[in-house]
Design an enzyme around this catalytic site. Structure first.
Site, mmCIF file in Angstrom:
data_model
loop_
_atom_site.group_PDB
_atom_site.id
_atom_site.type_symbol
_atom_site.label_atom_id
_atom_site.label_comp_id
_atom_site.label_asym_id
_atom_site.label_seq_id
_atom_site.Cartn_x
_atom_site.Cartn_y
_atom_site.Cartn_z
ATOM 1 N N ASP A 589 89.239 110.415 64.006
ATOM 2 C CA ASP A 589 88.106 111.233 64.455
ATOM 3 C C ASP A 589 86.962 110.296 64.854
ATOM 4 O O ASP A 589 86.607 109.372 64.114
ATOM 5 C CB ASP A 589 87.650 112.150 63.321
ATOM 6 C CG ASP A 589 86.581 113.121 63.765
ATOM 7 O OD1 ASP A 589 86.960 114.147 64.372
ATOM 8 O OD2 ASP A 589 85.411 112.854 63.513
ATOM 9 N N ASP A 632 87.450 115.645 69.744
ATOM 10 C CA ASP A 632 87.347 114.208 69.514
ATOM 11 C C ASP A 632 88.333 113.769 68.447
ATOM 12 O O ASP A 632 88.115 112.764 67.780
ATOM 13 C CB ASP A 632 85.911 113.837 69.124
ATOM 14 C CG ASP A 632 85.487 114.485 67.819
ATOM 15 O OD1 ASP A 632 86.145 115.484 67.429
ATOM 16 O OD2 ASP A 632 84.530 114.020 67.182
#
Length: 736
Positions: A589, A632
């Site tokens: 992440d 993301d």
């Protein structure tokens, strides 16, 4: 037993016994009463009419009955049993030889039997059988020691031969109704003519002063001429019986020879009877054969006239000058013209487009002979044209002038020609359609040879249909492609429709095809070939691959998307379990990605995502999964992990290398990432693995981000604990 099985079969046996016994008793008793040899032996030939049209295997009961009749006659006259049995066997053998010889050559006597051939076979077989029988009887009766042995043998031979010819032909005529119908006459006329012959025969045989026996010949020939076989058989039989009686009794013109012995008189009588047969038999055979041929010709002419007059076809006999000597009445129904209108040449009735061709065919036929067939148009009396199929043959004229006539037969084939033209038009239309269908259509016979290919094949392979038709699939497709097609061909030949896809290279370009093989069956359902429909699907395959790529690929980063990840991870985990291997799943992440978007804009954010995705793609090996599963958020899955230390090293390397400063062209953006990793053994649930990795990611973020954590499952006591501080090597494979 025979009587119970076939009661009617006893009567022929009784008849054979009675006739043979009676004739034998008559001949032997008459000869012994006058101390002379047997003049005429009729017993053996009397059975010929019954036996000649049956195989020998079915005639033995009658032969046995005749044998018993002869033996009974001999015993009645006081002869020894052994001699009677031996001579009876000789008589049966003589009868069997004649009957079997004739039966083998003529199994049945019909109106089509040639009487000349029948008589020749019968006389020759009787001659051979009489010689054998005479020699055997000489041996049985021990007559070789006599001084006049030749005379005795000659007398025996003549008695059997002449008797066989007379009684054999008589019995054959009696049991063959066809012979009675060759020259039908009123019964009264036959009785009258036979009575005249009987009176004349009695008169010349009673007269002992002047030899007048030759006077019976004119009346006999008259009987033959008027009554054919019936007259000859009965007439000769009457003369033979009369002569045998006269010679045996010592009366008549045969006593005119001074010092004639009884044996000599018998020999003279036998010679006379034989000459009588030789006079009458050829004449009756010639006349009967003439009658048979005349009758056949009349029947043939009648059948031909019947067929010609009642046939729907037009039949004509055409002279060399074009005159029509015969025109069948069917011309009226066929063309509307009367027979008289069609007697003269009518070339004007031929369609103008066909006249030159037909004239050429007729000239060729008259020059070369033989026969010819032509289809052309003839004008009906109403004015319309009919298609006529004509067969013409050049034959000798029956008028006997050495000319050649044409026998013409024509039939209306207008409907057939119209159907053929419609079929040709349909075939032309069908070929136009098939040649322009964007698929290769072909037919393959049972020898794997192409019998039809449409023209679309040129666009695929560059070959034209004439180059393919007649060649085998192996010759056209080559070894490699034929090996792939052959199993499908065999299934189609077995009667099973089959559809399949394959790849091939034509003109240096790889192409994809879909083929459908359908069995070609005849009217009885038997497979006689295969129809093949082959379509190029290269563009479809390319589209499928593009759609698959779009469905499974993230358009921004070029990595696999969540859908591909969701489809592949369960398969990945199942394979790992089958091979007893551990799986590492790492969630990546980007820290503070929302701040990057808010600070630099979404375009810069997209550049950051793309750079991170490319970096991840470089870090994984072939066969491992890397995908973008969220805005993301990325995931990495691999199964080439041997121990905890190696797994920690991989995750640490991944975390370190993802620290980067990205030049976006607008600003330098520093990127840091948080990583949560899960390493599991024998865990086949993708959700469980994802949950464990998500928990590890949560711990990494809780620890202040820009770090990594990973958890284990199914690895003993350490399972499920954070192993970030441990450096101990733990084998991940189970002990075998």
């Amino acid at each position: 037993m025979l009587a119970r099985r076939d009661p009617h079969g006893l009567w022929p046996l009784f008849a054979a016994f009675a006739i043979t016994g009676g004739l034998s008793l008559y001949a032997l008793a008459l000869a012994r009463a006058n101390h002379s040899p047997v003049a005429l032996w009729l017993a053996n030939g009397a059975l010929v009419g019954w036996l000649v049209q049956r195989p020998l295997a079915r005639t033995w009961p009658l032969l046995l009955a005749s044998f018993l009749g002869f033996v009974a006659a001999k015993l009645y006259l006081g002869d020894a049993l052994s001699e009677a049995v031996l001579i009876g066997v000789c008589n049966v053998l003589e009868t069997a030889i004649v009957c079997e010889t004739i039966h083998r050559r003529f199994p049945s006597i019909t109106p089509h039997t040639r009487f000349m051939d029948l008589a020749r076979v019968g006389v020759l077989s009787a001659l051979a059988a009489s010689v054998i029988c005479a020699l055997a009887m000489m041996w049985i009766m021990n007559l070789w020691a006599q001084l006049d042995v030749l005379m005795v043998a000659n007398t025996l031979f003549r008695a059997h031969f002449v008797g066989m010819v007379i009684s054999g032909s008589t019995s054959l005529a009696i049991v063959t109704p066809y012979l009675w119908r060759l020259k039908p006459a009123r019964p009264g006329t036959l009785v009258r003519d036979l009575g005249l012959l009987a009176a004349l025969t009695a008169g010349v045989l009673v007269e002992s002063r002047v030899p007048l026996v030759f006077l019976v010949y004119p009346q006999l020939l008259w009987l033959v001429f008027r009554h054919r076989f019936v007259g000859m058989v009965v007439g000769v039989a009457m003369i033979a019986v009369g002569v045998s009686l006269a010679t045996t009794l010592g009366i008549g013109p045969f006593n005119l020879v001074v010092g004639a012995t009884p044996a000599f008189r018998v020999a003279m009588g036998q010679v006379f009877i034989g000459v009588t047969c030789l006079v009458a038999l050829p004449v009756v055979l010639a006349l009967s054969e003439q009658d048979r041929l005349r009758k056949q010709m009349q029947e043939s002419e009648l059948r031909y006239r019947l067929l010609a007059d009642n046939s729907g076809d037009l039949v004509m006999r055409i002279r060399s000058n074009g005159d029509r000597m015969y025109v069948s009445p069917s011309v009226k129904d066929l063309l509307g013209w009367e027979v008289e209108d069609f007697q003269r040449p009518r070339p004007d009735l031929i369609h103008p487009d066909d006249r030159e061709r037909i004239a050429s065919e007729v000239a060729k036929l008259r020059m070369q002979g033989g026969d010819t067939t032509a289809t052309y148009r003839l004008q009906h009396k109403d004015g319309h044209y009919l298609w006529i199929e004509a067969f013409a043959r050049l034959v000798p004229s029956p008028d006997g002038d050495d000319a050649k006539d044409i026998i013409y037969t024509g039939r209306d084939v207008t409907e057939r020609v119209c159907i053929e033209q419609a079929l040709m038009e349909s075939q032309s239309q069908m070929r136009t359609v098939t040649d322009n269908i964007p698929a290769v259509i072909a037919r393959i016979d049972m020898d794997e040879r192409y019998t039809y290919v449409n023209r679309f094949v040129e666009q695929i392979s560059g070959e034209v249909p004439p180059e393919i038709i007649g060649r085998t699939v192996h010759e056209v497709r080559g070894n490699a492609l034929y090996d792939r097609l052959k199993p499908y061909l065999e299934r189609a030949y077995a009667g099973q429709p089959v559809m399949f896809e394959y790849e091939a290279t034509y003109r240096g370009k790889p192409m994809h095809f879909q083929s459908h093989y359908v069995p070609d069956r005849d009217a009885h359902g038997r497979v006689r070939g295969v129809y093949a429909l082959t379509t190029e699907i290269t563009h479809i395959k390319n589209t499928e691959r593009e759609l698959l790529r779009i469905a499974h690929q993230d358009s921004l980063t070029g990595l696999a998307n969540r859908r591909y990840f969701s489809e592949r991870v369960p398969v990945f985990l199942k394979q790992a379990q089958q091979h007893d291997m551990a799986v590492l799943l790492a969630l990546v992440d980007i820290d503070n990605f929302k701040t990057i978007n808010d600070t630099y804009g979404h375009a810069i954010g997209d550049v950051v995502l793309a750079e991170v995705g490319q970096c991840l793609q470089k870090l994984v090996r072939e066969g491992e999964i890397v995908a973008r599963i969220g805005g993301d958020e990325f995931v990495v899955v691999c199964n080439d992990i041997n121990n905890i230390k190696q797994a920690k090293a991989f995750v640490q390397s991944l975390w370190e290398r993802l620290h980067m400063e990205i030049d976006t062209g607008v600003a330098q953006v520093k990127v840091s990432l948080s990583v949560g990793a899960a390493i599991c053994l024998n865990e086949i649930s993708a959700d469980a693995v994802m949950k464990l990795a998500d928990d590890a990611l949560y711990k990494a973020k809780e620890a202040g981000r820009d770090t990594y954590r990973f958890l284990t499952h199914g690895l003993g006591d350490n399972g499920g604990n954070d192993d970030n501080s441990s450096s101990e090597t733990i084998k991940l494979r189970r002990a075998q």
